[in-house]
Design an enzyme around this catalytic site. Structure first.
Site, PDB file in Angstrom:
ATOM      1  N   HIS A   1      71.549  27.898  33.817  1.00 27.73           N
ATOM      2  CA  HIS A   1      71.428  28.871  32.458  1.00 27.73           C
ATOM      3  C   HIS A   1      71.907  28.248  31.274  1.00 27.73           C
ATOM      4  O   HIS A   1      71.769  28.820  30.182  1.00 27.73           O
ATOM      5  CB  HIS A   1      71.896  29.950  32.871  1.00 27.73           C
ATOM      6  CG  HIS A   1      71.019  30.734  33.792  1.00 27.73           C
ATOM      7  ND1 HIS A   1      69.758  31.603  33.900  1.00 27.73           N
ATOM      8  CD2 HIS A   1      71.428  30.999  35.238  1.00 27.73           C
ATOM      9  CE1 HIS A   1      69.496  31.880  34.918  1.00 27.73           C
ATOM     10  NE2 HIS A   1      70.530  31.554  35.934  1.00 27.73           N
TER      11      HIS A   1
ATOM     12  N   LYS B   1      69.974  39.880  20.160  1.00 26.84           N
ATOM     13  CA  LYS B   1      70.566  39.094  21.080  1.00 26.84           C
ATOM     14  C   LYS B   1      72.065  39.028  20.818  1.00 26.84           C
ATOM     15  O   LYS B   1      72.715  39.445  19.713  1.00 26.84           O
ATOM     16  CB  LYS B   1      69.841  37.743  20.992  1.00 26.84           C
ATOM     17  CG  LYS B   1      69.935  37.033  19.474  1.00 26.84           C
ATOM     18  CD  LYS B   1      69.235  35.880  19.469  1.00 26.84           C
ATOM     19  CE  LYS B   1      67.726  35.829  19.513  1.00 26.84           C
ATOM     20  NZ  LYS B   1      67.005  35.007  20.440  1.00 26.84           N
ATOM     21  N   ARG B   2      72.463  38.344  21.931  1.00 28.79           N
ATOM     22  CA  ARG B   2      74.228  38.046  21.637  1.00 28.79           C
ATOM     23  C   ARG B   2      74.379  37.385  20.310  1.00 28.79           C
ATOM     24  O   ARG B   2      73.740  36.437  20.106  1.00 28.79           O
ATOM     25  CB  ARG B   2      74.786  37.341  22.793  1.00 28.79           C
ATOM     26  CG  ARG B   2      74.920  38.130  23.889  1.00 28.79           C
ATOM     27  CD  ARG B   2      75.829  39.064  24.066  1.00 28.79           C
ATOM     28  NE  ARG B   2      77.326  38.596  23.846  1.00 28.79           N
ATOM     29  CZ  ARG B   2      78.163  38.681  24.947  1.00 28.79           C
ATOM     30  NH1 ARG B   2      77.833  39.601  26.038  1.00 28.79           N
ATOM     31  NH2 ARG B   2      79.291  38.292  24.868  1.00 28.79           N
TER      32      ARG B   2
ATOM     33  N   LYS C   1      72.930  30.462  18.148  1.00 31.69           N
ATOM     34  CA  LYS C   1      71.479  31.347  17.951  1.00 31.69           C
ATOM     35  C   LYS C   1      71.300  31.457  16.731  1.00 31.69           C
ATOM     36  O   LYS C   1      70.148  31.874  16.358  1.00 31.69           O
ATOM     37  CB  LYS C   1      71.868  32.694  18.580  1.00 31.69           C
ATOM     38  CG  LYS C   1      71.704  32.610  20.276  1.00 31.69           C
ATOM     39  CD  LYS C   1      72.243  33.896  20.769  1.00 31.69           C
ATOM     40  CE  LYS C   1      72.205  33.998  22.337  1.00 31.69           C
ATOM     41  NZ  LYS C   1      71.157  33.668  23.079  1.00 31.69           N
TER      42      LYS C   1
ATOM     43  N   THR D   1      64.470  34.920  26.711  1.00 30.75           N
ATOM     44  CA  THR D   1      63.667  35.974  27.540  1.00 30.75           C
ATOM     45  C   THR D   1      63.054  36.784  26.184  1.00 30.75           C
ATOM     46  O   THR D   1      62.084  37.558  26.276  1.00 30.75           O
ATOM     47  CB  THR D   1      64.044  36.519  28.605  1.00 30.75           C
ATOM     48  OG1 THR D   1      65.352  36.995  28.314  1.00 30.75           O
ATOM     49  CG2 THR D   1      64.114  35.433  29.835  1.00 30.75           C
TER      50      THR D   1
ATOM     51  N   LYS E   1      59.349  38.897  25.253  1.00 30.90           N
ATOM     52  CA  LYS E   1      59.238  40.138  24.959  1.00 30.90           C
ATOM     53  C   LYS E   1      58.709  40.755  23.919  1.00 30.90           C
ATOM     54  O   LYS E   1      57.555  41.581  23.808  1.00 30.90           O
ATOM     55  CB  LYS E   1      60.601  40.995  25.317  1.00 30.90           C
ATOM     56  CG  LYS E   1      61.051  40.962  26.785  1.00 30.90           C
ATOM     57  CD  LYS E   1      62.725  41.184  26.809  1.00 30.90           C
ATOM     58  CE  LYS E   1      63.124  40.705  27.901  1.00 30.90           C
ATOM     59  NZ  LYS E   1      64.868  40.693  28.115  1.00 30.90           N
TER      60      LYS E   1
HETATM   61  C1  26V Z   1      78.361  31.247  28.358  1.00 30.35           C
HETATM   62  C2  26V Z   1      79.446  30.940  27.517  1.00 30.35           C
HETATM   63  C3  26V Z   1      80.861  30.666  27.780  1.00 30.35           C
HETATM   64  C4  26V Z   1      81.630  29.970  27.005  1.00 30.35           C
HETATM   65  C5  26V Z   1      81.256  29.818  25.453  1.00 30.35           C
HETATM   66  C6  26V Z   1      80.065  29.503  25.367  1.00 30.35           C
HETATM   67  C7  26V Z   1      78.764  30.388  26.075  1.00 30.35           C
HETATM   68  C8  26V Z   1      77.593  30.283  25.571  1.00 30.35           C
HETATM   69  C9  26V Z   1      76.813  30.800  26.528  1.00 30.35           C
HETATM   70  C10 26V Z   1      77.071  31.303  27.694  1.00 30.35           C
HETATM   71  C11 26V Z   1      76.092  31.919  28.526  1.00 30.35           C
HETATM   72  C12 26V Z   1      75.614  31.170  29.750  1.00 30.35           C
HETATM   73  C13 26V Z   1      74.654  31.727  30.595  1.00 30.35           C
HETATM   74  C14 26V Z   1      73.617  32.313  30.025  1.00 30.35           C
HETATM   75  O1  26V Z   1      73.631  33.733  29.849  1.00 30.35           O
HETATM   76  N1  26V Z   1      72.519  31.797  29.887  1.00 30.35           N
HETATM   77  C15 26V Z   1      71.486  32.446  29.359  1.00 30.35           C
HETATM   78  O2  26V Z   1      70.267  32.711  30.311  1.00 30.35           O
HETATM   79  C16 26V Z   1      69.150  33.186  30.280  1.00 30.35           C
HETATM   80  C17 26V Z   1      68.360  33.345  31.229  1.00 30.35           C
HETATM   81  O3  26V Z   1      68.122  32.196  32.070  1.00 30.35           O
HETATM   82  C18 26V Z   1      68.319  32.286  29.062  1.00 30.35           C
HETATM   83  O4  26V Z   1      67.231  32.684  28.771  1.00 30.35           O
HETATM   84  C19 26V Z   1      69.276  31.981  28.000  1.00 30.35           C
HETATM   85  O5  26V Z   1      68.722  31.048  27.032  1.00 30.35           O
HETATM   86  C20 26V Z   1      70.706  31.578  28.257  1.00 30.35           C
HETATM   87  O6  26V Z   1      71.522  31.275  27.200  1.00 30.35           O
END
Ligand code: 26V
Length: 824
Positions: A369, A560-561, A566, A668, A672
């Site tokens: 992801h 969003k986060r 982003k 996602t 929506k």
């Molecule tokens: C985790 C971390 C951890 C360390 C610091 C930076 C960072 C940035 C992002 C994340 C999240 C990783 C996993 C995640 O939530 N990915 C999301 O998954 C969604 C479903 O597939 C996708 O639509 C999003 O684009 C994606 O960011």
């Protein structure tokens, strides 16, 4: 001993679905299950009674589904995820099972408002963002299209933190979703498994001379199952979400307590329970968090023990495991499962390495992801060795096998070997969970076409060379039940009146709307629905923020986060530029806009928190400046969650999907919004690329650098200063922010944040600014031509059917899991 399964065992008559039956049962539940007399019952009591009455209907379908799976010996799908961002369940269950009207009627007769009860239910916020919400959409879709499936995760006592604002700064407070109990869950004390940590490995020579290993953990605790039914559309199937809760083996540790070691006994018990106490807020750096690794192993081990137990109960033999079981790893969080399944098969069931390894790869699929290097999980070898000594041995053996294959079959050189190795040898040695998940799976998928390509070119390029048939794409989707039918009943009704109800069962039939996009009557009706949804949001903004916004203005939304990639910063800088322009040119016909932001920042992510503060500072100045004459308003809504999204999305005119190209794996929210008739302003990133293919470039506003251009610019590390010098609009906006125009109490507050744009501009905010501002003026021009706007909005709704998670799940089922799916 297990009792044999009796397929025609007796069962009760299913509950009636009428308003009369529901009404008397709600009273019955209120009295006998909640223990309240209706004359003194409080709203929470009514909520609980109503959920219990609805739940009975769900259970009827649940039992039916489960009997069917046992009878038919169908393959089961297990979705392992550390996050399930479910939100509220009551409306989802009622709507999917067709109970909305009878329950509403029943409650009305009892002088209770269904809407009030719905908004009392707490969100199950057991996830951070996209990854967790995707897991929830997938569960609903698997039930809807009739796949026997289980979600496995953790029952966190506290979900994602609650966000409050203090003078514009984010403050994190504990979230307490279980405070009033959880009527949806069933505790299964009988389904509890022992989970070990630490200790040592005992090599044992068998009578036949072969070597077996036995792990003797030094620490034990219990994983107890809590089951929640997940209802599919029209009750097609009800699957189970099984969440594990950690408990000490002896809940009161009586011996130790009685022997006088009160503190020791309590500490032990608190240590066990700590494992499932809180959800880790992702996108903070995953430092040396041993507790997080414990969470990962705890839920992986419990789930695998449960899966193997169920398989043996039905089939009696592990040889058929890969024919009857598919396990999907949602990111690398459950990747330790690869080693745990190997351990269970070899050490507990006596399988030989070769057979265990074949079964393991036959069973697992892994979904990636994110490509962000700082988000790729790895654990120090020393930590793994201490916590999971047997698993570390198995990981070394897997590594040896894969590296030998790479050298001998594929002729890999040392650089390639280092890149695919499960052990990262740079600095302190670490186990790379992505590599472990990859080699232990027969399928590795990305979540959008672009992201999958980038996966092949970057993180997994050498593994892709070694196993070229494994990486595949499964573009994300969202469930149209929650994200259209439930959250936007007005639009659902309008669409039904126009094209009939077939789209409810086959969402791709929404394309029939395309033919009506230019019809002025339909446009008017579509606009009226949007207006009603905007009035509801305006009311919420007034109530929560005490800010008055006009539903006549364009609602421009980014929720969003909060993360630098982003680019909420790009959006708010553009708002500052627009603010100056409105002040400088009061004579121009400005399009009135309300900019809505919402989202949580990881508690340790300083820049993200600073961006929230900046948005609030800018909002205060702009909203309070009479010279703006209400033409621009900025609002940051606190505590973004699934329920807030369900109110905001149907009310959005413009959807901001503006990540730095190449960084958003899919997104996602983008789907929506478009489904609910918003126009997208976005970059060529993630699933935006495929949305553009579906709706066409006439119906989406695309701007900015491509992923390739971003990579090139980063490679050349050119100085962005000239970019800023050449853009007077950007320069002015940045100078006003950096000099304290929006932070007179602390003029230097945003110095460093803005300095980063001059210095490296890693996220291309400066370099994409002019293109973004021009795209916004294009959006203004379209808004000023309502016939064009509404035609585009309608065509967005018409062409989003493909982004249903039903489609995504069908593709997983066919290409990865090899399970049959019902065709609509
Ligand atoms: C985790 C971390 C951890 C360390 C610091 C930076 C960072 C940035 C992002 C994340 C999240 C990783 C996993 C995640 O939530 N990915 C999301 O998954 C969604 C479903 O597939 C996708 O639509 C999003 O684009 C994606 O960011």
């Amino acid at each position: 001993m297990q009792k044999p399964i009796v397929y025609d065992a007796p069962r009760p008559e299913p509950r009636a679905l009428t308003a009369e039956a529901l009404q008397s049962e709600i009273i019955e539940k209120l009295t006998y299950s909640v223990g309240k007399d209706p004359i003194v019952a409080r709203p929470h009591d009514w909520l609980k009674a109503t959920i219990l009455a609805v739940r009975d209907r769900v259970i009827d379908q649940w039992m039916e589904s489960s009997r069917q799976t046992w009878r038919t010996s169908h393959k089961r799908v297990y979705y392992l995820s550390l996050e399930f961002l479910i939100g509220r369940l009551m409306r989802d269950a009622m709507s999917n099972i067709g109970l909305m009207e009878p329950v509403q009627q029943a409650l009305k007769n009892l002088k209770v408002d269904l809407g009030d009860l719905i908004s009392l239910e707490p969100d199950a916020a057991l996830g951070n963002g996209g990854l967790g919400r995707l897991a929830a959409c997938f569960l609903e879709s698997m039930s809807s299209i009739g796949i026997p499936a289980y979600g496995y995760g953790i029952r966190y006592a506290h979900g994602l933190f609650r966000q409050e604002m203090s003078e514009g700064w984010q403050v994190e407070l504990p979230e307490d979703w279980l405070a009033h109990g959880n009527p949806w869950e069933f505790e299964r004390r009988e389904s509890a498994y022992e989970i070990g940590f630490g200790g040592h490995v005992e090599p044992i020579t068998e009578p036949d001379g072969s070597l077996r290993h036995e792990w003797r953990p030094s620490e034990h605790l219990l994983a107890v199952a809590f089951d929640t039914p997940i209802v599919g559309w029209r009750g097609a199937r009800v699957n189970t979400l099984r969440l594990w809760s950690a408990q000490p083996i002896d809940p009161i540790l009586l011996d130790r307590f009685n022997s006088g070691d009160h503190i020791g006994a309590l500490e032990e018990s608190a240590k066990a329970e700590a494992i499932t106490r809180v959800l880790y807020p992702a996108d903070s750096t995953p430092a040396g968090q041993a507790l997080r690794l414990r969470q990962e192993f705890f839920f992986s081990s419990a789930s695998l023990q449960d899966i193997v137990r169920r398989h043996l109960q039905q089939y009696g033999d592990l040889g058929s495991l890969a024919d009857k079981v598919a396990i999907q790893l949602n990111d690398t969080h459950p990747a330790i499962s690869v080693a745990e399944l190997m351990r269970i098969l070899m050490d507990q069931h006596g399988l030989k390495w070769a057979q265990a390894w074949t079964l393991t790869r036959g069973v697992f699929g892994y979904t990636n992801h994110t490509l962000l290097p700082e988000a790729l999980e790895s654990w120090p070898v020393a930590l793994l060795e201490r916590l999971l000594p047997r698993h570390m041995q198995i990981i070394y053996s897997i590594n040896a096998e894969v590296l030998t294959e790479a050298r001998e079959r594929a002729g890999f050189n040392d650089r390639q070997i280092a890149s695919i190795s499960l052990i990262d040898e740079h600095g302190t040695r670490r186990v790379r969970m992505g590599q472990l998940a990859f080699v232990g799976s027969h399928s590795i998928n990305g979540v959008s076409a672009l992201h999958t390509e980038l996966m092949k070119q970057t993180v997994f390029s050498d593994l892709h060379r070694l196993y070229p048939e494994r990486i595949n794409n499964k573009t994300n989707g969202v469930t149209p039940r929650r994200w259209l039918m439930q959250c936007n009943p007005r639009l659902t009704k309008l669409i039904t009146e126009r094209i009939g109800p077939d789209f409810l069962d086959d969402i791709e039939k929404l394309t029939a709307l395309d033919a009506h996009a230019d019809d002025p009557i339909f446009q008017q009706q579509f606009a009226a629905v949007k207006r009603a949804n905007k009035e509801a949001l305006a009311l919420l903004i007034k109530q929560r923020m005490n800010v008055v916004v006009s539903p006549d203005a364009m609602f421009d939304v980014q929720i969003k986060r909060i993360h630098e990639y982003k680019r909420q910063l790009l959006n708010i800088i553009e708002a500052v530029a627009l603010y100056s322009a409105i002040r400088a040119h009061p004579e121009k016909a400005w399009v009135p806009r309300v900019k809505v932001f919402a989202g949580k920042a990881a508690p340790g992510y300083w820049n993200a928190k600073l961006i929230i503060k900046l948005i609030n500072d800018v909002a205060r100045v702009i909203n309070g400046d009479p010279a703006v004459r209400g033409l621009l308003k900025v609002v940051f809504l606190p505590n973004y969650n699934v329920s807030l999204a369900e109110t905001i999305i149907p009310a959005a005119d413009l959807s901001e999907q503006i990540s730095t190209a190449g960084m958003e794996a899919s997104g996602t929210g983008n789907m929506k919004f478009a489904l609910n008739g918003a126009l997208t302003i976005g970059t060529l990133d993630g699933a935006n690329v495929e949305m553009l293919e579906q709706v066409g470039d006439k119906n989406m506003v695309i701007f900015g650098l491509t992923a390739q251009q971003v990579a090139d610019k980063r490679g050349r590390s050119e100085v962005p200063r000239s970019v800023i010098d050449n853009s007077p609009t950007l320069k002015d906006a940045l100078e006003s922010i950096a000099s304290g125009v929006f932070s007179p109490d602390d003029p230097n507050r945003y110095r460093d944040l803005v300095g980063g744009l001059y210095d490296h501009d890693w996220f291309m905010v400066a370099r994409d600014f002019d293109a973004y501002a021009a795209a916004q003026r294009k959006v203004d021009a379209i808004w000023s031509d309502p016939r064009r706007w509404w035609a585009m909005a309608i065509r967005n709704t018409a062409h989003m059917g493909w982004f249903s998670s039903d489609r995504t799940i069908r593709q997983y089922a066919e290409d990865i899991w090899n399970v049959p799916v019902a065709r609509t």
